[in-house]
Design an enzyme around this catalytic site. Structure first.
Site, PDB file in Angstrom:
ATOM      1  N   HIS A 347      -4.562  42.215   4.091  1.00 23.83           N
ATOM      2  CA  HIS A 347      -4.696  41.846   2.683  1.00 23.83           C
ATOM      3  C   HIS A 347      -3.380  41.602   1.964  1.00 23.83           C
ATOM      4  CE1 HIS A 347      -9.042  42.445   2.041  1.00 23.83           C
ATOM      5  NE2 HIS A 347      -8.920  43.352   2.997  1.00 23.83           N
ATOM      6  N   LYS A 533      -4.781  42.124 -14.188  1.00 27.25           N
ATOM      7  CA  LYS A 533      -4.572  42.487 -12.785  1.00 27.25           C
ATOM      8  C   LYS A 533      -3.649  43.702 -12.763  1.00 27.25           C
ATOM      9  CE  LYS A 533      -3.228  38.156 -12.282  1.00 27.25           C
ATOM     10  NZ  LYS A 533      -3.996  37.734 -11.138  1.00 27.25           N
ATOM     11  N   ARG A 534      -3.421  44.268 -11.586  1.00 27.22           N
ATOM     12  CA  ARG A 534      -2.459  45.367 -11.532  1.00 27.22           C
ATOM     13  C   ARG A 534      -1.094  44.899 -12.014  1.00 27.22           C
ATOM     14  NH1 ARG A 534      -4.143  50.413  -9.305  1.00 27.22           N
ATOM     15  NH2 ARG A 534      -1.953  50.960  -9.529  1.00 27.22           N
ATOM     16  N   LYS A 539       3.525  39.867  -9.485  1.00 31.79           N
ATOM     17  CA  LYS A 539       2.482  39.171 -10.245  1.00 31.79           C
ATOM     18  C   LYS A 539       3.050  38.539 -11.512  1.00 31.79           C
ATOM     19  CE  LYS A 539      -1.181  42.244  -8.520  1.00 31.79           C
ATOM     20  NZ  LYS A 539      -2.193  41.443  -7.826  1.00 31.79           N
ATOM     21  N   THR A 641      -8.598  37.406  -6.734  1.00 29.49           N
ATOM     22  CA  THR A 641     -10.027  37.153  -6.912  1.00 29.49           C
ATOM     23  C   THR A 641     -10.360  37.007  -8.399  1.00 29.49           C
ATOM     24  OG1 THR A 641     -10.277  39.546  -6.623  1.00 29.49           O
ATOM     25  CG2 THR A 641     -10.979  38.155  -4.799  1.00 29.49           C
ATOM     26  N   LYS A 645     -13.045  34.573 -10.641  1.00 31.98           N
ATOM     27  CA  LYS A 645     -13.967  35.047 -11.685  1.00 31.98           C
ATOM     28  C   LYS A 645     -13.713  34.315 -12.999  1.00 31.98           C
ATOM     29  CE  LYS A 645     -13.732  39.440  -9.363  1.00 31.98           C
ATOM     30  NZ  LYS A 645     -12.912  40.654  -9.214  1.00 31.98           N
TER      31      LYS A 645
HETATM   32  C1  GLS Z   1      -4.896  42.658  -2.178  1.00 34.85           C
HETATM   33  C2  GLS Z   1      -4.122  41.389  -2.546  1.00 34.85           C
HETATM   34  O1  GLS Z   1      -2.963  41.728  -3.241  1.00 34.85           O
HETATM   35  C3  GLS Z   1      -4.958  40.360  -3.331  1.00 34.85           C
HETATM   36  O2  GLS Z   1      -4.242  39.164  -3.450  1.00 34.85           O
HETATM   37  C4  GLS Z   1      -6.273  40.096  -2.623  1.00 34.85           C
HETATM   38  O3  GLS Z   1      -7.077  39.238  -3.392  1.00 34.85           O
HETATM   39  C5  GLS Z   1      -6.996  41.418  -2.380  1.00 34.85           C
HETATM   40  C6  GLS Z   1      -8.293  41.238  -1.620  1.00 34.85           C
HETATM   41  O4  GLS Z   1      -8.079  40.535  -0.449  1.00 34.85           O
HETATM   42  O5  GLS Z   1      -6.177  42.304  -1.604  1.00 34.85           O
HETATM   43  N1  GLS Z   1      -4.158  43.451  -1.249  1.00 34.85           N
HETATM   44  C7  GLS Z   1      -3.936  44.694  -1.720  1.00 34.85           C
HETATM   45  O6  GLS Z   1      -3.345  45.594  -1.114  1.00 34.85           O
HETATM   46  N2  GLS Z   1      -4.449  44.819  -2.938  1.00 34.85           N
HETATM   47  C8  GLS Z   1      -5.055  43.657  -3.276  1.00 34.85           C
HETATM   48  O7  GLS Z   1      -5.655  43.457  -4.302  1.00 34.85           O
END
Ligand code: GLS
Length: 808
Positions: A347, A533-534, A539, A641, A645
């Site tokens: 991921h 987002k986080r 980011k 994601t 959305k």
């Molecule tokens: C993450 C990625 O940072 C995201 O880009 C991704 O959409 C998500 C789901 O695949 O996985 N990896 C992570 O460690 N946290 C995330 O949100």
């Protein structure tokens, strides 16, 4: 799962009476909520049982999705929707003088995840059930979910999230299905001539108790299971845990979720958590498999196990441990089954997220697991010796320099490794995991992420959903690709106006939430520019902030400089130990204070940072967004994601060519998205040639110069420390994420956004085309691809898709 309004009212009143001895008018919100949950649960419990039985009866291959995070949010509305009860229950409640929205607000979010990774796992759970696929979740039932965020003087404060205070009404404890997990101590092997007898000395015996939650499929009479494990002291062992501290040692195991996203903290408790839920899950799978007298040499024909990121990578070794030590299979036979059963998703390529655990630490957590990993590593090296050069072997082996590389274990021990967007998979294949791609090309594949369209459109945005129904009918509710029918109406002025009206309705709703939470008044006529987002440097919330400061300074200089009023909306939690991210939060909050309280700016610019961003808040923000900020440094965001959305809800995306943004652009076309910034190749070039000099941009761009100075010269008050920290990260530390390099392009793009917004007809048309193309990012399709290409599972033959098609 049929239900009529009259039956619902009867059932509801009966249960309220039985449970609380109360009438509707005397019940408190929590009592109403708990009663409603009881009615809903009783509505699907029979189907839940039948679904499970049908798997057994039909001997269906099942997948178990192992994830250390699940982030379902609230379940009430989404269950009602999936059961086909939503309208009936809403109307029934109304007849009793009650309001579904209000009751739903009582539910505490199940926040057992950090962000995208955990939310994806929950979207997949919904889709597996909705596709009638035999898919189960396996994770941890943390006592405390992701921390509650508060702002005090602009600083993030973390409070415990005690989500279980009123109990969790959706889950069922299945004490009878508990398993014992052994940890620590020492392990002894004795060769009895046929196999190794394994004995443990001084190990802790921990009872893993499963809590099962039904995952209701959409209108298909199908309910899957998400199983979360809780750590307890076995009755037989109580004597060994005489003090409160002793007991706490066990209970702490499943106490807290580690609040880091795309990062890992190398703490032993985390490693213990990883082994705990992995072992409990694998043991219960094998125990269940054996119940029906099927040979373990064929288990991979019946079971698939998915390793969601590296946290459950010990699945490989634990599966081997049981096949070897308890079932006495030969190594080669066990290994073949293991590799064929396991699959792995990566991921992120962020180096800090790729888990490496010290050998010594693993030895204290589970010495036998370490031994097995050492043997896997030894055999891997042996097999490649003579076939690959020594450097290659050293780079790819599992144990190196006293550290166990979990991604290597997952890749070597599984038959499939996938990335989560095209660009991300390409980076894995060509760069980060290139050696493994060379070794096992057939194992690599891409599965672009998807979202639960039901939750993010049908539940979150009923107004827009109804407009869509009136235009193209309701087929899209079953197959979201049908949303593409909307594209035909891109010149239908009446529809475009309705889309605009739905957006405005949601903006008014959000404006109310903002007023309640922050006291800030925002106008729904302004453009709502959203970044949720986080909080992470890659980011680039900071890039957004620099642009806001620019707009502010421009307005101070020339009050007529800006034509389109904007409200910038942020939602983001920072990991408690991530100092820099917390400094950015403080700076955003102080800029918000400055801007929102400046009477000369009134009505033109507002900045809102909503506290405690999570799934439920997202459901309110996303439908109201005009602009979606997806501005990470190219290569850093694996997929994203929220980008999907937001487009689904008709927000236009301002984006870099990163993660799934690229695929969004390919679907909507260049004219319906705002792209800027460095490309992947340009970022990789800078990272290798080291020719980037952030100070050049500061020195040569007077606008940027003025903005950065505002962080250190008192223009933005109360950030003496944080302002310098940010200034230094950009200029002294040379701006790791190329914020200054992308700034001019970002500003120019934002000007284009404003120009476009002035032409509302054009804007609404772009929104429509975004909605029309968002159906391609459905998690239903994503899990179908996993099912066919990776897990080889098929839908339950007894599923009736569209079983309830008269109501939604
Ligand atoms: C993450 C990625 O940072 C995201 O880009 C991704 O959409 C998500 C789901 O695949 O996985 N990896 C992570 O460690 N946290 C995330 O949100």
């Amino acid at each position: 799962m049929k239900m009529t309004k009259e039956n619902f009212i009867h059932e509801f009143k009966k249960r309220l009476g039985e449970r609380y001895a109360l009438d509707v008018k005397d019940a408190a919100p929590i009592e109403l909520y708990q009663t409603l949950v009881a009615v809903v649960k009783s509505g699907y419990s029979d189907i839940w049982r039948k679904t499970w039985k049908s798997y057994v009866k039909n001997d269906q291959k099942q997948v178990y999705y192992f994830s250390i995070e699940f982030l379902p949010g609230r379940l009430l509305k989404s269950n009602l929707l999936n059961m086909g009860w939503y309208d009936v229950v809403e109307a029934g409640l109304k007849d009793m003088g009650l309001d579904l929205d209000q009751i739903s607000e009582t539910e505490v979010d199940m926040a057992l995840g950090n962000g995208g990774l955990g939310r994806l796992a929950s979207c997949f759970m919904d889709s597996l059930a909705s596709e009638g696929l035999p898919g189960n979740g396996n994770g941890i039932r943390y006592k405390y979910g992701l921390f509650k965020q508060k702002f005090v003087d602009g600083y993030q404060i973390e409070l415990p999230n005690e989500w279980l205070t009123d109990g969790n009404n959706w889950s069922v404890a299945r004490t009878s299905k508990a398993v014992d997990v052994l940890m620590g101590g020492q392990v002894h092997l004795h060769d009895n001539g046929k196999y190794y007898e394994v004995t443990y000395e001084g190990a802790d015996l921990i009872k893993a108790v499963p809590y099962d939650t039904g995952i209701v499929g959409y209108h298909n009479d199908h309910v899957n299971t998400m199983r979360l494990w809780d750590a307890q002291i076995p009755a037989s062992e109580e004597i060994n845990y005489p003090t409160i501290e002793d007991r706490r040692r066990v209970e702490d195991l499943t106490s807290v979720l580690y609040p880091d996203d795309s990062n890992y903290e190398g703490r032993i408790l985390r490693l213990k958590q990883e082994y705990f839920f992995t072992s409990a899950g694998i043991q219960s799978i094998i125990r269940h498999y054996k119940k029906y007298d099927r040979p373990l040499t064929e288990i991979s024909d019946h079971i698939a196990i998915h390793i969601n990121d590296t946290h459950p990578a010990m699945c490989v070794a634990e599966f081997m441990r049981i096949l070897l030590d308890e079932e006495h299979l030969d190594w080669d036979v066990a290994w073949k089954q293991t590799v064929q059963t396991m699959s792995y998703t990566n991921h992120t390529i962020m180096a800090e997220a790729l888990e490496k655990w010290p050998v010594d630490m693993l030895a204290t957590v589970q010495p036998r697991i370490l031994q097995i990993i050492e043997e896997i590593d030894r055999r891997y090296v042996e097999e490649l010796t003579g076939k690959k050069d020594e450097d290659f072997i050293e780079r790819t082996r599992i144990i190196k320099d006293g550290m166990v590389k979990m991604a290597h274990l997952a890749i070597i021990g599984s038959h499939s490794t996938n990335g989560v967007a095209k660009l991300h998979t390409e980076l894995l294949e060509n760069d980060v995991l290139h050696d493994f791609y060379e070794l096992y090309p057939e194992r690599f594949n891409n599965k672009t992420n998807g979202i639960a369209i039901r939750r993010w459109l049908q539940v979150a945005n009923p107004t827009l959903s109804k407009t869509i129904d009136q235009t193209i009918g309701t087929k899209w509710r079953f197959d979201s690709k049908e949303l593409h029918q909307l594209a035909k109406y891109d010149d239908d002025q009446a529809l475009l106006e309705k889309i605009g009206a739905a957006k405005r309705f949601n903006k008014v709703r959000l404006a109310k939430v903002i007023k309640e939470q922050t006291g800030i008044e925002v106008s729904p006529d302004a453009l709502f520019d959203v970044q949720i987002k986080r909080l992470h440097a890659y980011k680039r919330q900071l890039l957004n902030l620099l642009h806001i400061v620019k707009l502010y300074l421009d307005l101070k200089e020339d009050p007529n400089s800006q034509q389109v009023p904007r409200v910038f909306i942020f939602g983001a939690k920072a990991a408690p130990s991530y100092h820099y991210a917390k400094s950015i939060i403080k700076c955003i909050n102080e800029v918000a204070n400055l801007v929102n309280n400046d009477p000369t700016i009134e009505g033109k610019l507002k900045v809102v940072f909503l506290e405690n961003y999570g799934v439920s808040l997202a459901e309110k923000i996303i439908p109201a967004a005009d602009v979606s900020e997806q501005i990470s440094t190219a290569t850093k965001e694996a997929s994203g994601t929220s980008n999907m959305k937001l487009m689904l809800n008709g927000a236009l995306t301002v984006a870099t060519l990163d993660g799934a943004n690229i695929e969004i652009k390919d679907y909507v076309g260049d004219d319906n998205i705002f792209i800027f910034g460095l490309t992947k190749d340009e970022v990789l070039a800078y990272e290798t040639n080291h020719q980037y000099r952030a100070a050049d941009y500061y020195e040569n761009d007077p606008v940027l110069h003025r903005i950065l100075d505002a962080f250190v010269d008192g223009t933005i008050p109360n950030i003496e420390v944080e302002g310098h920290e940010i200034y230094d990260s950009l200029l002294r530390a040379n701006d790791e994420y190329f914020v200054l390099r992308d700034f001019a392009g970002y500003v120019a793009t934002q000007e284009r956004v404003s120009q476009t917004y002035l032409d509302q007809a054009k804007w609404n048309k772009m929104c429509l085309l975004n909605i029309a193309n968002a159906g391609y990012f459905s998690a239903d399709d994503t899990v179908e691809k996993y099912a066919t290409d990776i897990w080889q599972i098929k839908p339950n033959v007894e599923v009736q898709k569209g079983a309830i098609d008269d109501v939604y």
